[in-house]
Design a protein around this motif. Structure first.
Motif, mmCIF file in Angstrom:
data_model
loop_
_atom_site.group_PDB
_atom_site.id
_atom_site.type_symbol
_atom_site.label_atom_id
_atom_site.label_comp_id
_atom_site.label_asym_id
_atom_site.label_seq_id
_atom_site.Cartn_x
_atom_site.Cartn_y
_atom_site.Cartn_z
ATOM 1 N N TYR A 55 0.854 -1.190 0.000
ATOM 2 C CA TYR A 55 0.000 0.000 0.000
ATOM 3 C C TYR A 55 0.890 1.241 0.000
ATOM 4 N N PHE A 56 0.367 2.321 -0.573
ATOM 5 C CA PHE A 56 1.120 3.578 -0.640
ATOM 6 C C PHE A 56 0.175 4.721 -0.312
ATOM 7 N N ILE A 57 0.628 5.603 0.576
ATOM 8 C CA ILE A 57 -0.151 6.818 0.853
ATOM 9 C C ILE A 57 0.786 8.014 0.860
ATOM 10 N N SER A 58 0.421 9.039 0.118
ATOM 11 C CA SER A 58 1.189 10.281 0.063
ATOM 12 C C SER A 58 0.369 11.366 0.754
ATOM 13 N N ILE A 59 0.961 12.003 1.753
ATOM 14 C CA ILE A 59 0.242 12.992 2.558
ATOM 15 C C ILE A 59 0.613 14.415 2.110
ATOM 16 N N HIS A 60 -0.401 15.214 1.854
ATOM 17 C CA HIS A 60 -0.197 16.587 1.383
ATOM 18 C C HIS A 60 -1.116 17.553 2.120
ATOM 19 N N ILE A 61 -0.815 18.844 1.970
ATOM 20 C CA ILE A 61 -1.690 19.913 2.459
ATOM 21 C C ILE A 61 -2.010 20.774 1.243
ATOM 22 N N TYR A 79 -11.763 25.159 2.564
ATOM 23 C CA TYR A 79 -11.173 24.276 3.577
ATOM 24 C C TYR A 79 -11.704 22.855 3.394
ATOM 25 N N GLY A 80 -11.082 21.897 4.050
ATOM 26 C CA GLY A 80 -11.552 20.517 4.017
ATOM 27 C C GLY A 80 -10.493 19.537 3.539
ATOM 28 N N TYR A 81 -10.756 18.264 3.787
ATOM 29 C CA TYR A 81 -9.824 17.196 3.406
ATOM 30 C C TYR A 81 -10.482 16.266 2.385
ATOM 31 N N TYR A 82 -9.659 15.597 1.585
ATOM 32 C CA TYR A 82 -10.175 14.592 0.647
ATOM 33 C C TYR A 82 -9.038 13.678 0.197
ATOM 34 N N PHE A 125 -6.412 22.751 3.920
ATOM 35 C CA PHE A 125 -5.908 23.854 3.097
ATOM 36 C C PHE A 125 -5.025 24.781 3.930
ATOM 37 N N ILE A 126 -3.762 24.840 3.538
ATOM 38 C CA ILE A 126 -2.805 25.685 4.252
ATOM 39 C C ILE A 126 -3.094 27.162 4.010
ATOM 40 N N THR A 127 -3.822 27.446 2.928
ATOM 41 C CA THR A 127 -4.149 28.830 2.575
ATOM 42 C C THR A 127 -5.347 29.361 3.357
ATOM 43 N N GLU A 146 -7.457 29.686 9.363
ATOM 44 C CA GLU A 146 -8.040 28.939 10.484
ATOM 45 C C GLU A 146 -7.665 27.458 10.410
ATOM 46 N N GLU A 147 -7.770 26.885 9.192
ATOM 47 C CA GLU A 147 -7.441 25.463 9.044
ATOM 48 C C GLU A 147 -5.937 25.243 9.205
ATOM 49 N N CYS A 148 -5.130 26.157 8.731
ATOM 50 C CA CYS A 148 -3.680 26.061 8.885
ATOM 51 C C CYS A 148 -3.305 26.041 10.370
ATOM 52 N N ALA A 149 -3.950 26.892 11.150
ATOM 53 C CA ALA A 149 -3.687 26.941 12.592
ATOM 54 C C ALA A 149 -4.072 25.626 13.255
#
Length: 236
Positions: free
Chosen positions: A125-131, A140-143, A200-202, A205-208
């Motif tokens: 398995y492979f997972i690449s983590i990004h922001i 904002y949000g994750y996917y 979203f780093i941009t 609030e979510e970056c914090a």
């Protein structure tokens, strides 16, 4: 005769300590091997965790100066530790464990090397983590991003969303496929592969929130649990 007996006795005194040392060494070696056999754990699956960006490539940068590469590394390492804790039978590997990278400072080589590492180590398995980032700072949000034909990653991505939602991280943007946006580290692997955008780093609030260690722990746990649950299910 008396002198001969004395000579034999002295010879025995010299030999006995040597025999004793050899005997102890054999016993210790046997005990050590036995202990290794008793503590060795069977590997049922290998996961390659990729902390996005790194080294020369900082990734996206938040309004407060936060670099994507630092957040992805923190979450990746936490995920690995969490996996090792909840299931020692899952072997954890990383594309990088620090800000140092072992490949050239070239974007194409960078992506290729991550894929090649997974192939070389025969990862399952492979997972690449990004922001993520967006011109609109309110987004904002994750996917998760997966290949359209990768039903396993689809299922794992669904488990990730469930875990995060249940833990109070409710900004779920669902699962997307690379039919609409090609991603090298997903499309060039044949094993189940996910590129996970944690937020979203941009968005200030979510970056914090992403900078807080307890939230990194929360995300790492959700990711680790999703893979562990799927792998355990697949074993039955």
């Amino acid at each position: 005769m008396q002198k001969r007996k004395l000579k034999i006795s002295r010879l025995l005194l010299l030999i006995l300590p040597i025999v004793l040392v050899i005997g102890i060494g054999i016993y210790m070696g046997f005990s050590s091997n036995k202990k290794e056999e008793e503590t060795s754990v069977e590997t049922i699956a290998t996961i390659m965790i990729d902390a996005g960006h790194g080294g020369y490539d900082g990734g996206t940068v938040g309004e407060d100066g936060t670099c994507e590469k630092d957040l992805t590394l923190a979450i990746a390492l936490k995920m690995g530790k969490e996996l090792e804790k909840i299931n020692p039978e899952i072997k954890v590997l990383y594309t990088r464990t620090s800000d140092d990278i072992s490949w050239s400072e070239n974007e194409e080589d960078d992506l290729k090397e991550r894929v090649e590492l997974a192939k070389k180590e025969k990862a399952d398995y492979f997972i690449s983590i990004h922001i993520n980032s967006n011109e609109d700072s309110s987004v904002y949000g994750y996917y998760s991003n997966v290949r359209a034909n990768d039903s396993i990653s689809m299922e794992i991505a669904s488990k990730i969303s469930e875990n995060l939602f249940e833990s109070g991280w409710k900004e779920d943007l669902g699962t997307r496929t690379t039919e609409y946006e090609a991603l090298y580290v997903v499309d060039y692997l044949e094993i189940p592969s996910i590129l996970f955008e944690a937020g979203f780093i941009t968005n200030p609030e979510e970056c914090a929130r992403l900078n807080k260690e307890e939230n990194q722990d929360l995300i790492a746990h959700a990711l680790a649990k999703a893979y562990n649950d799927y792998i355990k299910q697949a074993q039955n």
